[in-house]
Write a protein that holds these residues in place. Structure first.
Motif, PDB file in Angstrom:
ATOM      1  N   ARG A 105       2.599  -0.566   4.039  1.00 24.17           N
ATOM      2  CA  ARG A 105       2.161  -1.875   4.540  1.00 24.17           C
ATOM      3  C   ARG A 105       2.157  -2.879   3.395  1.00 24.17           C
ATOM      4  O   ARG A 105       1.667  -2.609   2.295  1.00 24.17           O
ATOM      5  CB  ARG A 105       0.763  -1.778   5.146  1.00 24.17           C
ATOM      6  CG  ARG A 105       0.283  -3.093   5.758  1.00 24.17           C
ATOM      7  CD  ARG A 105      -0.980  -2.895   6.573  1.00 24.17           C
ATOM      8  NE  ARG A 105      -2.105  -2.444   5.773  1.00 24.17           N
ATOM      9  CZ  ARG A 105      -3.074  -3.246   5.313  1.00 24.17           C
ATOM     10  NH1 ARG A 105      -3.053  -4.543   5.568  1.00 24.17           N
ATOM     11  NH2 ARG A 105      -4.073  -2.757   4.606  1.00 24.17           N
ATOM     12  N   ASN A 121      -3.775   2.762  -5.143  1.00 25.18           N
ATOM     13  CA  ASN A 121      -3.537   2.899  -3.709  1.00 25.18           C
ATOM     14  C   ASN A 121      -2.316   2.105  -3.252  1.00 25.18           C
ATOM     15  O   ASN A 121      -2.082   1.934  -2.071  1.00 25.18           O
ATOM     16  CB  ASN A 121      -4.763   2.454  -2.923  1.00 25.18           C
ATOM     17  CG  ASN A 121      -5.126   1.004  -3.187  1.00 25.18           C
ATOM     18  OD1 ASN A 121      -4.676   0.401  -4.152  1.00 25.18           O
ATOM     19  ND2 ASN A 121      -5.964   0.442  -2.332  1.00 25.18           N
ATOM     20  N   TYR A 130       0.859  -1.182   0.000  1.00 25.91           N
ATOM     21  CA  TYR A 130       0.000   0.000   0.000  1.00 25.91           C
ATOM     22  C   TYR A 130       0.895   1.232   0.000  1.00 25.91           C
ATOM     23  O   TYR A 130       2.067   1.154   0.395  1.00 25.91           O
ATOM     24  CB  TYR A 130      -0.897   0.013   1.242  1.00 25.91           C
ATOM     25  CG  TYR A 130      -1.978  -1.050   1.205  1.00 25.91           C
ATOM     26  CD1 TYR A 130      -3.188  -0.810   0.574  1.00 25.91           C
ATOM     27  CD2 TYR A 130      -1.771  -2.294   1.805  1.00 25.91           C
ATOM     28  CE1 TYR A 130      -4.180  -1.782   0.547  1.00 25.91           C
ATOM     29  CE2 TYR A 130      -2.756  -3.268   1.783  1.00 25.91           C
ATOM     30  CZ  TYR A 130      -3.955  -3.001   1.146  1.00 25.91           C
ATOM     31  OH  TYR A 130      -4.925  -3.964   1.104  1.00 25.91           O
ATOM     32  N   ASN A 131       0.347   2.355  -0.401  1.00 24.38           N
ATOM     33  CA  ASN A 131       1.126   3.594  -0.407  1.00 24.38           C
ATOM     34  C   ASN A 131       1.637   3.962   0.978  1.00 24.38           C
ATOM     35  O   ASN A 131       2.602   4.709   1.117  1.00 24.38           O
ATOM     36  CB  ASN A 131       0.313   4.744  -1.002  1.00 24.38           C
ATOM     37  CG  ASN A 131       0.135   4.587  -2.498  1.00 24.38           C
ATOM     38  OD1 ASN A 131       0.953   3.968  -3.175  1.00 24.38           O
ATOM     39  ND2 ASN A 131      -0.951   5.124  -3.029  1.00 24.38           N
ATOM     40  N   THR A 132       1.025   3.410   2.023  1.00 22.00           N
ATOM     41  CA  THR A 132       1.467   3.650   3.399  1.00 22.00           C
ATOM     42  C   THR A 132       2.719   2.845   3.740  1.00 22.00           C
ATOM     43  O   THR A 132       3.334   3.076   4.778  1.00 22.00           O
ATOM     44  CB  THR A 132       0.361   3.267   4.388  1.00 22.00           C
ATOM     45  OG1 THR A 132       0.088   1.860   4.242  1.00 22.00           O
ATOM     46  CG2 THR A 132      -0.900   4.081   4.161  1.00 22.00           C
TER      47      THR A 132
END
Length: 140
Positions: free
Chosen positions: A79, A114, A75-77
């Motif tokens: 994770r 995302n 994910y872009n975060t």
């Protein structure tokens, strides 16, 4: 004269076949991320995606043949949604060592980018550029 022209054409045709069969070395590869092979710059690893079996499939080339490649979809975060080690193998269409990894991520799906896919060539310690992807999960 005919023999000379025939020889010249045969040599030109053979050179053309060799040129088509050998992947070009990329001048775009960054020196900090590209390894060297016999003093020549290696082409930068790359990724592409497609849908197979209802899942996102991540594939790429220009990795070290017969060596391990870590493929991750995040994910872009940051994770991790999926990751797997694969062995790069020669492939008729993909230059260098190629990897083809079927993920557990559902595809195709709607939504925006995302996440991203990225791969690490363990032999050259080189990361591929990030490839934007859409990560979604099936709700059945």
């Amino acid at each position: 004269m005919k023999r000379t022209i025939r020889t010249l054409l045969a040599a030109t045709a053979a050179a053309g076949v060799l040129t088509v069969g050998v992947p070009a070395l990329s001048a775009v590869a960054d020196a900090s991320t590209a390894g060297t092979l016999d003093g020549l710059r290696r082409a930068q690893p790359f990724l592409f995606t497609y849908t197979f079996n209802g899942h996102l499939k991540v594939a790429g080339g220009n990795f070290t043949v017969d060596r391990r490649v870590y493929v991750a979809v995040k994910y872009n975060t940051g994770r991790v949604a999926f990751s797997k080690w694969a062995i790069a193998r020669p492939h008729a269409v993909t230059p260098g060592g190629a990897v083809y990894v079927e993920t557990t991520i559902a595809a195709p799906c709607a939504g925006g980018n995302n996440g991203y896919a990225q791969a690490y060539d363990e032999a050259t310690r080189t990361w591929s550029p990030r490839l934007q992807v859409t990560i979604c999960q099936r709700i059945d």
